[in-house]
Design a protein around this motif. Sequence first.
Motif, PDB file in Angstrom:
ATOM      1  N   GLU A   1      -0.428   3.130  10.639  1.00  0.00           N
ATOM      2  CA  GLU A   1      -0.593   4.506  10.174  1.00  0.00           C
ATOM      3  C   GLU A   1      -0.665   5.491  11.326  1.00  0.00           C
ATOM      4  OE1 GLU A   1      -3.902   4.412   7.468  1.00  0.00           O
ATOM      5  OE2 GLU A   1      -2.626   3.701   5.823  1.00  0.00           O
TER       6      GLU A   1
ATOM      7  N   GLU B   1       0.837  -1.212   0.000  1.00  0.00           N
ATOM      8  CA  GLU B   1       0.000   0.000   0.000  1.00  0.00           C
ATOM      9  C   GLU B   1       0.864   1.251   0.000  1.00  0.00           C
ATOM     10  OE1 GLU B   1      -3.384   2.287  -0.176  1.00  0.00           O
ATOM     11  OE2 GLU B   1      -3.160   0.136  -0.483  1.00  0.00           O
ATOM     12  N   TYR B   2       1.926   1.264   0.794  1.00  0.00           N
ATOM     13  CA  TYR B   2       2.801   2.437   0.820  1.00  0.00           C
ATOM     14  C   TYR B   2       3.508   2.612  -0.522  1.00  0.00           C
ATOM     15  CZ  TYR B   2       6.200   5.943   2.005  1.00  0.00           C
ATOM     16  OH  TYR B   2       6.942   7.100   2.001  1.00  0.00           O
TER      17      TYR B   2
ATOM     18  N   PHE C   1       2.255   9.974  -3.982  1.00  0.00           N
ATOM     19  CA  PHE C   1       1.416  10.931  -3.256  1.00  0.00           C
ATOM     20  C   PHE C   1       2.219  11.609  -2.147  1.00  0.00           C
ATOM     21  CE2 PHE C   1      -1.047  11.642   0.624  1.00  0.00           C
ATOM     22  CZ  PHE C   1      -1.913  12.642   0.195  1.00  0.00           C
ATOM     23  N   TRP C   2       2.940  10.814  -1.343  1.00  0.00           N
ATOM     24  CA  TRP C   2       3.702  11.380  -0.237  1.00  0.00           C
ATOM     25  C   TRP C   2       4.842  12.253  -0.726  1.00  0.00           C
ATOM     26  CZ3 TRP C   2       1.374  11.933   4.017  1.00  0.00           C
ATOM     27  CH2 TRP C   2       0.397  11.018   4.408  1.00  0.00           C
TER      28      TRP C   2
ATOM     29  N   ARG D   1       2.295   1.982  -3.353  1.00  0.00           N
ATOM     30  CA  ARG D   1       1.303   2.630  -4.222  1.00  0.00           C
ATOM     31  C   ARG D   1       1.142   4.107  -3.860  1.00  0.00           C
ATOM     32  NH1 ARG D   1      -1.661  -2.488  -4.174  1.00  0.00           N
ATOM     33  NH2 ARG D   1      -2.741  -1.879  -2.282  1.00  0.00           N
ATOM     34  N   GLN D   2       1.298   4.440  -2.585  1.00  0.00           N
ATOM     35  CA  GLN D   2       1.106   5.810  -2.117  1.00  0.00           C
ATOM     36  C   GLN D   2       2.372   6.666  -2.210  1.00  0.00           C
ATOM     37  OE1 GLN D   2      -0.134   5.429   1.936  1.00  0.00           O
ATOM     38  NE2 GLN D   2      -2.178   4.715   1.417  1.00  0.00           N
TER      39      GLN D   2
END
Length: 89
Positions: free
Chosen positions: A65, A3-4, A10-11, A6-7
């Motif tokens: 998280e 998941e991270y 964004f970050w 994929r993110q």
Amino acid sequence: MTEYERQYDFWAAVGGEARSLVEAELSSAGLRAIVTSRAKSVDRLEDKLRQRDREHHYSSVDEIEADIVDRAGVRVALYFPGKWMRPSG
């Protein structure tokens, strides 16, 4: 970790936006600075999670998280010429 991964973009963008805001504020205040940003690397996050899991024993992504809040960061180095080091003599 998937998941991270994929993110990550964004970050990285969040860090870049924060960097731009900080740069603009410092500039409007007349302060010279070097401002950098970054997203936490996937490898570093995985290392941090493994270390902290020994103590926290995560049971959900929500717990992770809530615990790992530094997925993006901004560093500010202010420039004050002559303030700290003055030529001797």
